[in-house]
Design an enzyme around this catalytic site. Structure first.
Site, mmCIF file in Angstrom:
data_model
loop_
_atom_site.group_PDB
_atom_site.id
_atom_site.type_symbol
_atom_site.label_atom_id
_atom_site.label_comp_id
_atom_site.label_asym_id
_atom_site.label_seq_id
_atom_site.Cartn_x
_atom_site.Cartn_y
_atom_site.Cartn_z
ATOM 1 N N PRO A 187 0.764 -1.110 -0.163
ATOM 2 C CA PRO A 187 -0.067 0.014 0.084
ATOM 3 C C PRO A 187 0.805 1.273 -0.134
ATOM 4 C CG PRO A 187 -0.145 -1.120 1.954
ATOM 5 C CD PRO A 187 0.649 -2.052 1.089
ATOM 6 N N ALA A 206 -3.132 3.219 2.408
ATOM 7 C CA ALA A 206 -3.821 3.601 3.612
ATOM 8 C C ALA A 206 -5.217 4.223 3.482
ATOM 9 C CB ALA A 206 -2.813 4.253 4.638
ATOM 10 N N TYR A 237 0.684 5.043 13.318
ATOM 11 C CA TYR A 237 -0.476 5.446 13.336
ATOM 12 C C TYR A 237 -1.371 4.956 14.432
ATOM 13 C CZ TYR A 237 1.264 7.108 8.685
ATOM 14 O OH TYR A 237 2.162 7.790 8.035
ATOM 15 N N ARG A 252 8.563 1.184 -3.194
ATOM 16 C CA ARG A 252 9.138 2.023 -4.446
ATOM 17 C C ARG A 252 9.696 1.372 -5.470
ATOM 18 N NH1 ARG A 252 13.005 4.411 -0.036
ATOM 19 N NH2 ARG A 252 12.537 2.513 1.050
HETATM 20 C C1 531 Z 1 6.801 5.304 5.017
HETATM 21 C C2 531 Z 1 7.100 4.843 6.443
HETATM 22 C C3 531 Z 1 7.737 3.703 6.703
HETATM 23 C C4 531 Z 1 8.170 2.970 7.866
HETATM 24 C C5 531 Z 1 7.968 3.761 8.955
HETATM 25 C C6 531 Z 1 7.496 4.984 8.836
HETATM 26 C C7 531 Z 1 7.192 5.563 7.715
HETATM 27 N N1 531 Z 1 5.552 5.623 4.686
HETATM 28 C C8 531 Z 1 4.684 5.156 5.365
HETATM 29 C C9 531 Z 1 3.050 5.295 5.175
HETATM 30 C C10 531 Z 1 2.875 6.886 4.689
HETATM 31 C C11 531 Z 1 4.082 7.234 3.990
HETATM 32 C C12 531 Z 1 5.098 6.898 4.511
HETATM 33 C C13 531 Z 1 2.030 4.610 5.675
HETATM 34 O O1 531 Z 1 2.156 3.676 6.382
HETATM 35 C C14 531 Z 1 0.548 5.120 5.847
#
Ligand code: 531
Length: 356
Positions: free
Chosen positions: A23, A57, A182, A324
């Protein structure tokens, strides 16, 4: 042990291979409604050969969004545009999945390309909510409203209502977001949960929110469809959530009917020192799979076909999720199959056959 291109069956859903699109927030919705961007983003990766395509998300309530541009499923009006996307993903031979989320204290932020800091109300923001009135820190400086017991129940009901809508939209794979700092992760970690009621303190109390949410969602999510969770398996910080606790939580959630743990890490606190490197989170998937006896997904810095194949072949995880790398190459599975010498090669869409 199976390999990367062996099918994977969970309940009555079969993925054509062990490759999933993780996601990924697109920050491109208006009022939480999906649009052409989401259809093309997710659809292209289904056409590119992924077995599973998980939508970003998706907030269970407006205040559960990370940014005003995040996706949502708090309203019936959000269902139809998603139905169009799930129909297309399925037509390409992939399984459509969705991640349901609540951002908690990390909500009400601007999009990353606008700085990612908390927004004031007159900038389109809102007061974020959390287990405890403790700000994340840095640019996410708003002190969240401490959820009351009634409000916690309301958030759990929002997850249930969103799960029902996800089913109506045609999703066949549901992931609960309990990672990356979150809301659900905020309950798990002593670094963000300072409650003194039954939702804070002991391990049993800190897991109460996600165990109750999982139980309530499982009750409405059909028996024949997989229910999964993304965990931050460690906070990488002394005094925080640990991999040992993740293993124990995975065991308990399995008993609640959870089918798979998607093993990520971090995001709970601003200043963690994280040893980011190729496959650095794979050991979490491996340990949870072995010790909790539940299927796992590996995610994080997985880029090469040989690396992904090795993870599955050596039994570290049942499924590999990539984010990515899928942005760099939507056709990653088709390229990977060639590189690994998979026989027979998976068929690209007929429209693209002459290029593969
Ligand atoms: C990256 C992220 C990865 C691992 C830890 C913290 C941040 N992502 C996470 C995403 C939002 C954008 C950044 C989500 O999990 C919703």
């Amino acid at each position: 042990m199976p390999h990367l291109f062996a099918p994977l069956t969970l309940r009555s859903v079969t993925l054509r291979n062990r490759i999933g699109v993780s996601p990924m927030c697109m920050y491109s919705s208006t009022d939480g409604v999906a649009n052409d961007w989401h259809l093309v983003h997710l659809g292209a990766r289904a056409a590119g050969g992924a077995g599973l395509v998980i939508a970003e998300a998706t907030a269970v309530s407006p205040e559960g969004r990370i940014t005003p541009g995040c996706a949502g499923l708090w309203s019936d009006a959000q269902v139809e545009p998603l139905t169009r996307i799930t129909r297309f993903i399925r037509a390409q031979g992939a399984v459509p999945g969705i991640q349901l989320a609540h951002a908690g204290r990390k909500g009400s932020a601007s999009r990353p390309w606008d700085g990612g800091g908390h927004l004031a109300e007159d900038e389109g923001g809102w007061t974020p909510v959390a287990p405890s009135p403790v700000a994340f820190g840095g640019a996410l400086s708003s002190v969240p409203h401490e959820l009351t017991l009634a409000e916690i129940g309301r958030v759990q009901a929002d997850f249930v209502a969103a799960a029902r809508r996800a089913l109506a939209a045609g999703y066949e794979w549901l992931e609960l977001h309990a990672a990356h700092g979150y809301l659900a992760h905020q309950f798990l970690s002593p670094l963000s949960n300072q409650r003194t009621d039954e939702f804070g303190g002991s391990f049993e109390n800190r897991i109460r929110f996600i165990v109750g949410t999982t139980r309530a969602v499982r009750a409405v999510w059909p028996e024949n469809l997989p229910l999964t969770i993304r965990l931050s398996c460690t906070d990488w910080t002394d005094g925080g959530w640990t991999i040992d606790e993740s293993v124990e939580l995975a065991r308990l959630l399995k008993a609640e009917g959870l089918d798979l743990v998607d093993c990520s890490s971090g995001g709970g606190v601003e200043k963690a020192v994280i040893p980011v490197g190729a496959g650095y989170q794979v050991p979490f998937a491996s340990r949870i799979r072995r010790e909790a006896g539940i299927e796992t997904a590996a995610v994080g810095m997985i880029t090469s076909p040989a690396q992904a194949d090795e993870i599955v072949r050596n039994g570290h995880a049942d499924l590999v999720l990539m984010a990515r790398e899928f942005l760099r190459d939507p056709n990653w599975p088709l390229h990977a199959a060639k590189e690994l010498g998979v026989k027979p090669l998976p068929a690209p869409p007929l429209q693209y056959a002459r290029a593969f």
